[in-house]
Enzyme design. Structure first.
Site, PDB file in Angstrom:
ATOM      1  CD  GLU A   1      -3.430  -6.244   3.643  1.00 28.74           C
ATOM      2  OE1 GLU A   1      -2.216  -6.041   3.415  1.00 28.74           O
ATOM      3  OE2 GLU A   1      -4.115  -5.528   4.381  1.00 28.74           O
TER       4      GLU A   1
ATOM      5  CD  GLU B   1      -2.975  -1.197   2.189  1.00 32.51           C
ATOM      6  OE1 GLU B   1      -2.948  -0.337   3.086  1.00 32.51           O
ATOM      7  OE2 GLU B   1      -3.859  -2.053   2.075  1.00 32.51           O
TER       8      GLU B   1
HETATM    9  C1  GAL Z   1      -4.355  -2.937   5.225  1.00 39.21           C
HETATM   10  C2  GAL Z   1      -2.858  -2.903   5.496  1.00 39.21           C
HETATM   11  C3  GAL Z   1      -2.488  -3.843   6.644  1.00 39.21           C
HETATM   12  C4  GAL Z   1      -3.390  -3.575   7.803  1.00 39.21           C
HETATM   13  C5  GAL Z   1      -4.832  -3.735   7.398  1.00 39.21           C
HETATM   14  C6  GAL Z   1      -5.802  -3.520   8.538  1.00 39.21           C
HETATM   15  O1  GAL Z   1      -4.796  -1.948   4.378  1.00 39.21           O
HETATM   16  O2  GAL Z   1      -2.133  -3.296   4.368  1.00 39.21           O
HETATM   17  O3  GAL Z   1      -1.155  -3.655   7.011  1.00 39.21           O
HETATM   18  O4  GAL Z   1      -3.160  -2.292   8.243  1.00 39.21           O
HETATM   19  O5  GAL Z   1      -5.124  -2.791   6.394  1.00 39.21           O
HETATM   20  O6  GAL Z   1      -7.130  -3.581   8.082  1.00 39.21           O
END
Ligand code: GAL
Length: 823
Positions: free
Chosen positions: A518, A440
């Site tokens: 993710e 991100e």
């Molecule tokens: C994502 C991020 C993760 C964590 C997660 C929590 O966007 O990549 O590291 O923060 O959100 O929801």
């Protein structure tokens, strides 16, 4: 006496002077004994004392500790700690370590290096008052040459200062300390430098495979000499092939060798058969063994095709993956091999086959364990490039933004070095199937990020041939990644992509495949086994005392069924062009407590809680990712206050039909389309009694699960995965405690205080219960059960013997378990 036995003699002297700190697994007469485990007997203090870098400083009043060591985990949790909710409200700061050691005089002709696999963070290392290096990134491994400052046959002092005081310093709990292994390496002046041995398997068939070993030989002797390099391939400690090369070396030039060895009938590495080989290179001068380096490898062919999917040895394989952070729950960031094994065992039983090292380099031990257990790894290096992250965080249940002081200010100076070392350290692991340069990264939303991405990818491509991805963010809502972003990576990486995102990406970069780096997991944000109805829900939230309803809305939107995770799998399950998914996260972790604030100190995203106890979402993944017949129903059936009211009962199964029975009476069968992603639900009028689910496949019963209304807590059940432990002072046993009623039913709301006692050759090192809002110390001799469960972690001493573990609670039958440790 040849040179080899000289070396072993001097090494045994060294053993004495290192207070018996050398690992006992080393074999006599082998030169690798020169890699000395340097984990034991460090002096430690919090804070910075400038005189302590001087060798004659008196550190006798400091605490004596062994590494791996993380002092943040000892707490206490406090709202005043600047690590904030991001760091789990735990303390951070500066600290200093010192280690005194002697190197015998007969090592004078040799070289002395020290290797750290990671020290959190901003480490500065001094030997005898001389600075030898600085490393800001706490997750990176580094080696320093100490030779010119070593006083042979006299005391030497290694001092390490760490500074983790700039807070909040991370988006999650990091730990503070020398939290990974330290090794002292004694090498001949002619040697193979650290990480230069690179093993690949360029040709593979059933009949034969080629193993290629590339390595450098360096000499610091003035005189040129002729060296024989013998490259040996071993399987299960037996030599199966070798090759010798002769090379003229001189101090003016580092020699690079490339040796190919053919292996007949290779045993291929795959998730189900993680077969490993060892490649060892021995250096001989005038017939004498002067040094060696070795690494493990796996022979496997990886295929990445948009049309036929990702494959290992020609077998199409979907990545059923989880993101993990590096720490180990109640024991903090200083984790042991057993911590990693247990994490992976529980994930494997969920059906998981892959891990993303979010969002930083993990320990060497982690990757070794993945190699041994057949896990596939997306090896990720950065969470931040040049721009500081300013994540949403929660204060008293309300969303606010707080920038984290992590790595952005170091990126320009250090990124290329850190990335290079990361790849050099990790590229021999067969478990690694791709690299990731970021998570991100906001700069990828504009064209500004593209040259940086290209530069990082180039660095990796020069060192290794596995593909590179980048966890991009922004699909489906406001700020999309720049159009050029998709073309930079070899594999397009998407965080939280929605269907319109997949379509857009496909048009922009039609020739490459993608991976969901993710996505949300199928898990409600409520902690394990919490089902709230009516007044109980109100009371639970009132107790948190939040003045805003933002957290409440966030949690409730998620729904008990974890619909977002269900949808994320549905989106990609049947697409060959997407390698698979990595859910956020596999296990709960300390810090990043969104959508809660104080008193939450760990996250609640995962299907497995901080102690390793499965939540309902765990069974969703089992139903989708595993072939082992299963069925799961929830909620539990102790819903006092709901008598006569309607409750939704959910089921997950990998059968094609499920039938639900209440007190023996069928409430009907429901279909489960295995080509799609489905769960089942029934509206049931609650009354104490039993619920039973029966799952069928092709009309045959394949699995059942019964949940009874439990009576009063009566006893404790203990569960361990192994009863034979290693007497090495590091091995762990995780003892899982469950509170049962007199008939053996789990008491789902039990919160009895359990006292733990360990007799014999082990110590209790941590306790926990998986409640993300519990602020009691993890270092205690008791723990209240949370929804019927608690955990105790015990660690062996270095003496072999019997270990008795006892768990007792007022009014309950005491439980004991007997373990054994062996050398
Ligand atoms: C994502 C991020 C993760 C964590 C997660 C929590 O966007 O990549 O590291 O923060 O959100 O929801």
């Amino acid at each position: 006496m040849n040179r080899l036995s000289n070396v072993s003699t001097s090494i045994s002297l060294l053993i004495i002077s290192f207070f018996l700190t050398i690992s006992c697994s080393k074999k006599e007469n082998e030169i690798q004994t020169a890699n000395i485990n340097f984990n034991k007997n460090w002096q430690f203090t919090k804070g910075e004392i400038s005189e302590s870098i001087q060798p004659n400083f008196d550190d006798s009043k400091w605490e004596t500790i062994n590494v791996p060591h993380d002092w943040s985990i000892k707490g206490p949790f406090s709202k005043e700690n600047p690590s904030f909710s991001r760091g789990g409200w735990l303390p951070t700061g500066k600290c200093t370590y010192r280690k005194t050691f002697t190197v015998p005089a007969n090592e004078k002709e040799n070289k002395v290096f020290v290797y750290f696999d990671g020290a959190y963070r901003n480490s500065i290392v001094y030997i005898n008052g001389q600075k030898v290096g600085y490393r800001p990134l706490g997750y990176i491994g580094f080696e320093y040459d100490l030779t010119e400052h070593i006083n042979f046959d006299k005391e030497n002092v290694l001092t390490v200062t760490l500074d983790n005081s700039e807070q909040p310093g991370s988006r999650w709990y990091t730990g503070t300390g020398i939290y990974r292994d330290v090794t002292l390496k004694i090498r001949n002046k002619t040697y193979i430098p650290n990480w230069s041995l690179y093993v690949t398997t360029p040709k593979i068939s059933k009949e034969s495979a080629t193993i290629n070993a590339a390595f450098n030989i360096k000499t610091e002797f003035d005189k040129a000499s002729k060296i024989i390099a013998k490259t040996i391939v071993l399987k299960d400690d037996s030599e199966i092939a070798s090759k010798e090369n002769t090379v003229e070396i001189s101090a003016t030039k580092i020699e690079n060798l490339n040796v190919s060895i053919d292996i007949p009938n290779p045993k291929l590495w795959a998730p189900e058969t993680p077969e490993l080989y060892t490649v060892k290179v021995q250096l001989f001068n005038n017939g004498e063994l002067i040094g060696e380096e070795s690494t493990r490898t796996g022979i496997r062919e990886l295929g990445y095709s948009k049309d036929t999917g990702f494959s290992i040895n020609g077998v199409q394989t979907k990545l059923k993956g989880v993101c993990l952070h590096h720490a180990g729950g109640p024991i903090g960031a200083a984790i042991y091999k057993r911590t990693i094994q247990r994490q992976l065992e529980i994930l494997r039983e969920m059906g998981c086959n892959a891990v993303r090292t979010s969002h930083n380099p993990f320990s060497t031990e982690f990757l070794e364990t993945c190699d041994e257990m057949g896990f596939l790894v997306m090896n990720e290096v950065f969470d931040e490039w040049e721009i500081v992250k300013n994540p949403t965080t929660v204060q008293e249940g309300k969303k606010i933004r707080i920038p984290v002081k992590y790595y952005a200010d170091k990126f320009k100076e250090w990124a290329d070095t850190d990335l290079t070392d990361f790849v050099l350290r990790d590229r021999n692991h067969p478990s690694v199937v791709m690299w990731s340069i970021g998570n991100e990264i906001d700069q990828m939303k504009t064209d500004e990020g593209i040259p940086i991405a290209n530069r990082l990818i180039d660095i990796i491509h020069k060192l290794d041939d596995r593909p590179v991805t980048n966890g991009l963010i922004g699909y489906g809502w406001d700020a999309w990644p720049s159009e050029g972003a998709a073309q930079t990576s070899d594999i397009r990486g998407y965080n939280y992509i929605k269907e319109n995102g997949l379509d857009r990406e496909d048009k922009i970069a039609p020739n490459s495949m993608g991976v969901v780096t993710e996505c949300a997991s199928a898990q409600s944000f409520y902690p394990r086994s919490i089902y709230l109805y009516g007044k109980e829900k109100e009371a639970w939230w009132n107790k948190l005392g939040y003045t805003s309803t933002e957290a409440y809305e966030w949690v409730e939107k998620r729904e008990l069924i974890g619909y977002r995770g269900v949808q994320a799998w549905k989106d990609i399950k049947n697409r060959d062009d997407i390698m698979g998914q990595f859910i956020w996260t596999g296990w709960d972790y300390l810090g990043e407590v969104i959508p809660f604030g104080w008193p939450a100190r760990s996250s609640s995203f995962a299907p497995i809680d901080l102690c390793g106890f499965p939540k309902d979402g765990y069974y969703f993944y089992q139903s989708q990712w595993s072939n082992k017949p299963m069925v799961h129903i929830f909620p539990h059936w102790n819903l006092e206050g709901m008598e006569g009211k309607e409750v939704t009962v959910f089921a997950y199964t990998n059968g094609d039909e499920v039938e639900l029975f209440q007190d023996g009476k069928s409430l009907g069968k429901q279909k489960n389309n295995l080509n799609d992603v489905e769960y089942q639900e029934w509206k049931v009028i609650y009354k104490p009694g039993s619920l039973k689910a029966v799952s069928y496949k092709n009309g045959k019963e394949i699995a059942t699960k019964q949940v009874n209304t439990a009576g009063k807590a009566a006893k404790i059940e203990l569960f361990v995965r192994r009863t034979n432990l290693k007497a090495d002072g590091e091995d762990l046993s995780y003892v899982e405690c469950t509170i049962l009623d007199k008939d053996g039913n789990v008491v789902p709301k039990a919160d009895n205080l359990i006292n733990f006692e360990v007799i014999g050759e082990a110590n209790l090192i941590a306790v926990g219960n998986g409640d993300n809002m519990n602020l009691d110390s993890f270092q205690a001799s008791n723990r209240k059960a949370f929804n019927g469960k608690a955990l105790a972690v015990i660690q062996t001493t270095e003496n072999a013997g019997n270990i008795e573990f006892k768990a007792s609670a007022k009014g309950l039958e005491t439980a004991t378990i007997s373990l054994k440790s062996k050398r």
